[in-house]
Design a protein around this motif. Structure first.
Motif, PDB file in Angstrom:
ATOM      1  N   HIS A  61       0.470  -1.407   0.007  1.00 20.07           N
ATOM      2  CA  HIS A  61       0.108   0.183  -0.483  1.00 20.07           C
ATOM      3  C   HIS A  61       0.503   1.178   0.254  1.00 20.07           C
ATOM      4  N   GLY A  62      -0.004   2.248   0.626  1.00 23.67           N
ATOM      5  CA  GLY A  62       1.481   3.813   0.828  1.00 23.67           C
ATOM      6  C   GLY A  62       0.384   4.734  -0.379  1.00 23.67           C
ATOM      7  N   ASP A  65      -4.001   4.456  -1.111  1.00 20.98           N
ATOM      8  CA  ASP A  65      -4.326   3.403  -0.473  1.00 20.98           C
ATOM      9  C   ASP A  65      -3.578   3.071   1.000  1.00 20.98           C
ATOM     10  N   GLY A  67      -4.272   1.087   3.115  1.00 25.29           N
ATOM     11  CA  GLY A  67      -4.201  -0.538   3.469  1.00 25.29           C
ATOM     12  C   GLY A  67      -5.995  -0.582   4.232  1.00 25.29           C
ATOM     13  N   LYS A  77      -0.664   0.416   6.068  1.00 20.79           N
ATOM     14  CA  LYS A  77       0.901   1.617   4.826  1.00 20.79           C
ATOM     15  C   LYS A  77       2.039   1.779   5.421  1.00 20.79           C
ATOM     16  N   THR A  80       3.267  -1.156   7.330  1.00 18.87           N
ATOM     17  CA  THR A  80       4.349  -2.020   6.320  1.00 18.87           C
ATOM     18  C   THR A  80       5.394  -1.160   6.200  1.00 18.87           C
ATOM     19  N   ASP A 105       5.886   7.712   2.142  1.00 17.25           N
ATOM     20  CA  ASP A 105       3.934   7.444   1.697  1.00 17.25           C
ATOM     21  C   ASP A 105       3.587   7.871   0.855  1.00 17.25           C
ATOM     22  N   ASP A 107       2.380   6.731  -3.145  1.00 11.91           N
ATOM     23  CA  ASP A 107       1.822   5.735  -4.742  1.00 11.91           C
ATOM     24  C   ASP A 107       3.394   5.922  -5.800  1.00 11.91           C
ATOM     25  N   HIS A 138       3.060  -7.282   4.178  1.00 16.65           N
ATOM     26  CA  HIS A 138       1.542  -6.366   4.806  1.00 16.65           C
ATOM     27  C   HIS A 138       0.679  -7.168   5.926  1.00 16.65           C
TER      28      HIS A 138
END
Length: 235
Positions: A61-62, A65, A67, A77, A80, A105, A107, A138
């Motif tokens: 994610h990140g 998103d 998560g 995010k 992880t 952090d 996309d 995750h």
């Protein structure tokens, strides 16, 4: 007139021989010290079990998103990424070249990209690097009382990596062992190298969510993954 001191030839010969032996001993000691240094360097190099290995670490994610979100608003995010950073340090110390799909952090593809585009961007990083391994990190989310650790691998592929990582994570975390399981997650079936996806604990479980924001716990997750990867390469 003062008397001259005359040394017997035998004494002079012994004195010279002693000087030669002392020099030889010093040289031997120096050589021995150098040999010890060389042995130490070789031993240090041998302790790098992941030398020449390229490993892609994918913090799930990140960016847009987040998560899964825990009951106390902990975002997957962030967890992880913290674990991935710890894992990167361990892998690098072990001699590996580590490529992170993201280091902050954000996309991986572009801001607000579709789920498929985002996953494909992570796959592309690994395939273009011709990596030896792909590790996606995750946290699980199911029911409030879901618990434990899981590691997934692509169906039909070698399950050794997933099994080793799972066993070592469980050994570190002491959570319920959900085993290593086959799954057709996008990042597993589309990478060209052995790939796993780890679910360290359930962020949807309040007790495990609390663990996941504990730095010592994060480091244990990373150590479990690292030990499993080492075991995979030296089996």
């Amino acid at each position: 007139m003062k008397r001259q001191l005359r040394l017997p030839l035998t004494f002079i010969a012994l004195l010279v021989l002693g000087m030669i032996l002392t020099s030889m001993t010093a040289s031997a000691a120096a050589y021995g010290f150098q040999s010890q240094k060389i042995d130490a360097i070789r031993e240090y190099q041998n302790k790098k079990p992941l030398k020449n290995k390229v490993i892609v670490v994918d913090p799930g994610h990140g960016g847009s998103d987040a998560g899964a979100i825990g009951p106390n608003n902990v975002a997957e995010k962030n967890v992880t990424l913290a674990i991935a950073r710890d894992l990167r340090e361990l892998l690098s110390a072990g001699g590996a070249t580590v490529i992170m799909t993201r280091t902050s952090d954000r996309d991986v593809a572009i801001d607000g990209s579709s789920d498929i585009d985002e996953l494909q961007a992570r796959v592309d990083i690994a395939n273009q690097a011709n990596a030896d391994l792909f590790v996606s990190i995750h946290t699980d989310a199911f029911a409030e009382h879901g618990t434990g650790t899981t590691t997934y691998f692509c169906p039909g592929s070698n399950s050794d990596l997933a099994r080793f990582v799972q066993d070592n994570m469980v050994s570190q975390l002491k959570l319920y062992d959900r085993g290593s399981q086959p799954s057709d997650f996008y990042v597993l079936k589309n990478t060209n190298m052995p790939a796993i996806l780890t679910e360290a604990a359930f962020i949807s479980n309040p007790k495990e969510e609390k663990l996941l924001i504990n730095r010592d716990f994060n480091k244990k997750v990373a150590m479990g993954i690292y030990n499993g990867i080492k075991q995979y390469f030296i089996q």
